[in-house]
Design a protein around this motif. Structure first.
Motif, PDB file in Angstrom:
ATOM      1  N   UNK A 244       0.811  -1.223   0.000  1.00 53.64           N
ATOM      2  CA  UNK A 244       0.000   0.000   0.000  1.00 53.64           C
ATOM      3  C   UNK A 244       0.841   1.268   0.000  1.00 53.64           C
ATOM      4  N   UNK A 245       2.128   1.157   0.347  1.00 53.90           N
ATOM      5  CA  UNK A 245       3.009   2.310   0.361  1.00 53.90           C
ATOM      6  C   UNK A 245       3.167   2.977   1.705  1.00 53.90           C
ATOM      7  N   UNK A 246       2.708   2.332   2.782  1.00 54.42           N
ATOM      8  CA  UNK A 246       2.789   2.912   4.125  1.00 54.42           C
ATOM      9  C   UNK A 246       4.135   2.608   4.775  1.00 54.42           C
ATOM     10  N   UNK A 247       4.647   1.400   4.579  1.00 53.56           N
ATOM     11  CA  UNK A 247       5.939   0.988   5.120  1.00 53.56           C
ATOM     12  C   UNK A 247       6.894   0.674   3.978  1.00 53.56           C
ATOM     13  N   UNK A 248       8.178   0.651   4.304  1.00 60.36           N
ATOM     14  CA  UNK A 248       9.194   0.213   3.352  1.00 60.36           C
ATOM     15  C   UNK A 248      10.227  -0.603   4.112  1.00 60.36           C
ATOM     16  N   UNK A 249      10.908  -1.496   3.404  1.00 63.79           N
ATOM     17  CA  UNK A 249      11.977  -2.278   4.010  1.00 63.79           C
ATOM     18  C   UNK A 249      13.209  -1.397   4.183  1.00 63.79           C
ATOM     19  N   UNK A 250      13.888  -1.596   5.284  1.00 70.82           N
ATOM     20  CA  UNK A 250      15.152  -0.904   5.543  1.00 70.82           C
ATOM     21  C   UNK A 250      16.220  -1.503   4.636  1.00 70.82           C
ATOM     22  N   UNK A 251      17.135  -0.685   4.179  1.00 68.10           N
ATOM     23  CA  UNK A 251      18.223  -1.134   3.319  1.00 68.10           C
ATOM     24  C   UNK A 251      19.543  -0.923   4.057  1.00 68.10           C
TER      25      UNK A 251
END
Length: 131
Positions: A78-85
């Motif tokens: 949905x675009x609320x969270x993202x994975x840490x890189x």
């Protein structure tokens, strides 16, 4: 057609639909406002969340890493969270996106509780998106 740069414009229809769908998910999923505040400042893993002594202040119910990951995958879509890189690539940790911050800004306190109809709509959109 002449375009005026100083004219405020509303978000495109697709963006508004995405915000509405994501806002509904925030209200229906078990994560409390404190969880989203936490991942605004630092990344958190599902095992890290579930092993915390204060997990109940971040999430309703008894979280398990698998259930938390399933919810996070939905919030990533949905675009609320993202994975840490990190230097190795994507990690298991997540952080809040600018879209997530925008959604949370509309609620000064705790995220509102959804109605039964909201829960039904969220379930249909999540599990049967083509209906």
């Amino acid at each position: 057609m002449q375009h005026r740069a100083d004219t405020p414009s509303s978000p495109p229809l697709n963006d508004q639909r995405a915000l509405t769908r994501a806002g509904l998910a925030l209200r229906c999923l078990p994560f409390r406002r404190a969880f989203y505040d936490e991942v605004t400042d630092r990344a958190l893993s599902s095992t890290g969340l579930c092993s915390r002594n204060d997990a109940s202040s971040l999430c309703r119910g008894a979280p398990t890493p698998d259930r938390v990951e399933a919810h996070w995958i939905w919030l990533i879509q949905l675009g609320v969270l993202r994975r840490e890189v990190d230097g190795q690539g994507l990690t298991e940790r997540v952080r809040l996106t600018p879209m997530g911050r925008e959604l949370l800004a509309q609620w000064p306190g705790e995220i509102p509780t959804p109605s039964g109809l909201d829960r039904l709509l969220h379930g249909l959109r999540r599990w049967r998106p083509r209906l």
